[in-house]
Scaffold this motif. Structure first.
Motif, PDB file in Angstrom:
ATOM      1  N   HIS A  89       0.994  -1.022  -0.022  1.00 47.00           N
ATOM      2  CA  HIS A  89      -0.146  -0.033   0.007  1.00 47.00           C
ATOM      3  C   HIS A  89       0.669   1.453   0.198  1.00 47.00           C
ATOM      4  O   HIS A  89       2.043   1.152   0.418  1.00 47.00           O
ATOM      5  CB  HIS A  89      -0.792  -0.022   1.306  1.00 47.00           C
ATOM      6  CG  HIS A  89      -2.184  -0.892   0.887  1.00 47.00           C
ATOM      7  ND1 HIS A  89      -3.256  -0.442   0.785  1.00 47.00           N
ATOM      8  CD2 HIS A  89      -2.332  -2.071   0.678  1.00 47.00           C
ATOM      9  CE1 HIS A  89      -4.045  -1.395   0.450  1.00 47.00           C
ATOM     10  NE2 HIS A  89      -3.687  -2.616   0.714  1.00 47.00           N
ATOM     11  N   ASP A 140       1.106  -2.229   5.573  1.00 43.56           N
ATOM     12  CA  ASP A 140      -0.105  -2.766   4.928  1.00 43.56           C
ATOM     13  C   ASP A 140       0.545  -3.386   3.826  1.00 43.56           C
ATOM     14  O   ASP A 140       0.623  -2.613   2.775  1.00 43.56           O
ATOM     15  CB  ASP A 140      -1.146  -1.896   4.734  1.00 43.56           C
ATOM     16  CG  ASP A 140      -2.360  -2.530   4.374  1.00 43.56           C
ATOM     17  OD1 ASP A 140      -2.274  -3.756   3.865  1.00 43.56           O
ATOM     18  OD2 ASP A 140      -3.393  -1.996   4.258  1.00 43.56           O
ATOM     19  N   GLY A 177      -6.617  -1.685   7.508  1.00 40.86           N
ATOM     20  CA  GLY A 177      -6.757  -3.010   7.025  1.00 40.86           C
ATOM     21  C   GLY A 177      -7.486  -3.532   6.107  1.00 40.86           C
ATOM     22  O   GLY A 177      -7.450  -2.996   4.885  1.00 40.86           O
TER      23      GLY A 177
HETATM   24 MN    MN Z   1      -3.820  -5.058   3.580  1.00 42.53          MN
END
Ligand code: MN
Ligand code: PSU
Length: 302
Positions: free
Chosen positions: A130, A138, A259
């Motif tokens: 990310h 992430d 998340g």
């Molecule tokens: Mn993720």
């Protein structure tokens, strides 16, 4: 192991007779698209795969089982029930234990496909690193799974909301061959291009199938990512996509979304901000990946 599987008779037959199969993840249908469009597009993808003489196999979880080749009416009912969990690799056992409804991401789907010896998975875009991963850590379990299971995944690159450069670096680190089909630049989901050169380009599917076979014969444990760009007519502008992604990312941060919740939120906002153009693009690319997945599965069956 098989006590946790419910395998459709057609899939059982395909496994016995070595009929080529394309395994399809189910999360994209539950969170990336409005339900009605999703079911219609899913049926079109199944049709395309059958036209290419392969069997479409949708994977999901329900009633304490991994459903391999869940029927369309059952899947549609599951989406209508509205309490579907996004199931990553790590969520498989807990979702089974709770007898919950779950749609599988690429990571869960790849694991399931590998458990049954089905070598090809088709999807829209895989997860990756990310954009703010330096702070959030992430990084999608899709990468970990592609590093550890020898499955060929056909996708239109990585999700546009990610840091594409970092994701490409990570795939190199993890030993995942990445082949762009018929293009020099790594595709970025809604766009045919990105700023990043593809690690490898191949224009012939037979050649790609050759790579898949070679890494199997060598006993490499990683999968292969086949990056198939979105069809030209549906490709959106990179600048436009950057703008809407950045804007929706800021919103998500402001709202404290983290998340697994990040992707569904961003996708919905991006769809709104582009007036539905990304929905059309998303469907177009999944259909094309289904077709390429089917052709490839005929070539790599072993
Ligand atoms: Mn993720
Ligand atoms: N791309 C989309 N929509 C999606 C996904 C990808 O346009 O819903 C899903 C896929 O199932 C992918 C998953 O495997 O997101 C990755 O999620 P995460 O980043 O939480 O690992």
């Amino acid at each position: 192991m098989l006590e946790y599987f419910e395998i459709h008779p057609d899939v059982q037959e395909a496994m016995r007779e070595s009929i080529p199969v394309v395994v399809m993840e189910s999360t994209i249908w539950a969170q990336g698209l409005p339900t009605k469009e999703a079911i219609n597009a899913l049926m079109e993808c199944c049709h395309i795969i059958r036209e290419e003489d392969a069997l479409p196999v949708l994977v999901a979880l329900s009633g304490g089982k991994i459903r391999v080749g869940i029927r369309m009416d059952e899947f549609s009912e599951m989406l209508d029930r509205g309490k579907v969990q996004k199931v990553n690799l790590r969520d498989i056992p807990t979702c089974i234990q709770r007898h919950g409804d779950g749609t599988t991401t690429v990571s869960a789907t790849v694991f399931i496909a590998h458990s049954l010896g089905l070598p090809v998975v088709a999807t829209g875009g895989i997860g990756g690193v990310h954009r703010n991963a330096d702070k959030t850590f992430d990084v999608s379990a899709d990468l970990h799974t592609l590093a550890n299971y020898p499955i060929a995944v056909v996708a239109s690159g990585v999700k546009s909301i990610l840091n594409i450069g970092a994701t490409l670096e990570m795939m190199e680190t993890l030993g995942i061959p990445v082949i762009a089909y018929g293009t020099d630049l790594f595709p970025s989901f809604y766009c045919r291009t990105s700023q990043f050169p593809a690690p490898e380009r191949m224009d012939d599917l037979e050649e790609i199938a050759g790579v898949v076979r070679i890494r199997n014969r060598l006993g490499m444990k990683s999968g292969v990512l086949i990056a198939n760009p979105i069809p030209k007519d549906y490709s959106l502008s990179e600048n436009l996509m950057d703008e809407v992604v950045e804007k929706s990312l800021l919103e998500a941060t402001d709202l404290g979304i983290t998340g697994k919740g990040v992707t569904p939120y961003l996708l919905e906002r991006i769809h709104e901000m582009t007036g539905g153009a990304t929905v059309k693009a998303n469907i177009a690319l999944i259909k094309e990946n289904s077709r390429i997945g089917a052709k490839l599965s005929r070539m790599v069956y072993y």
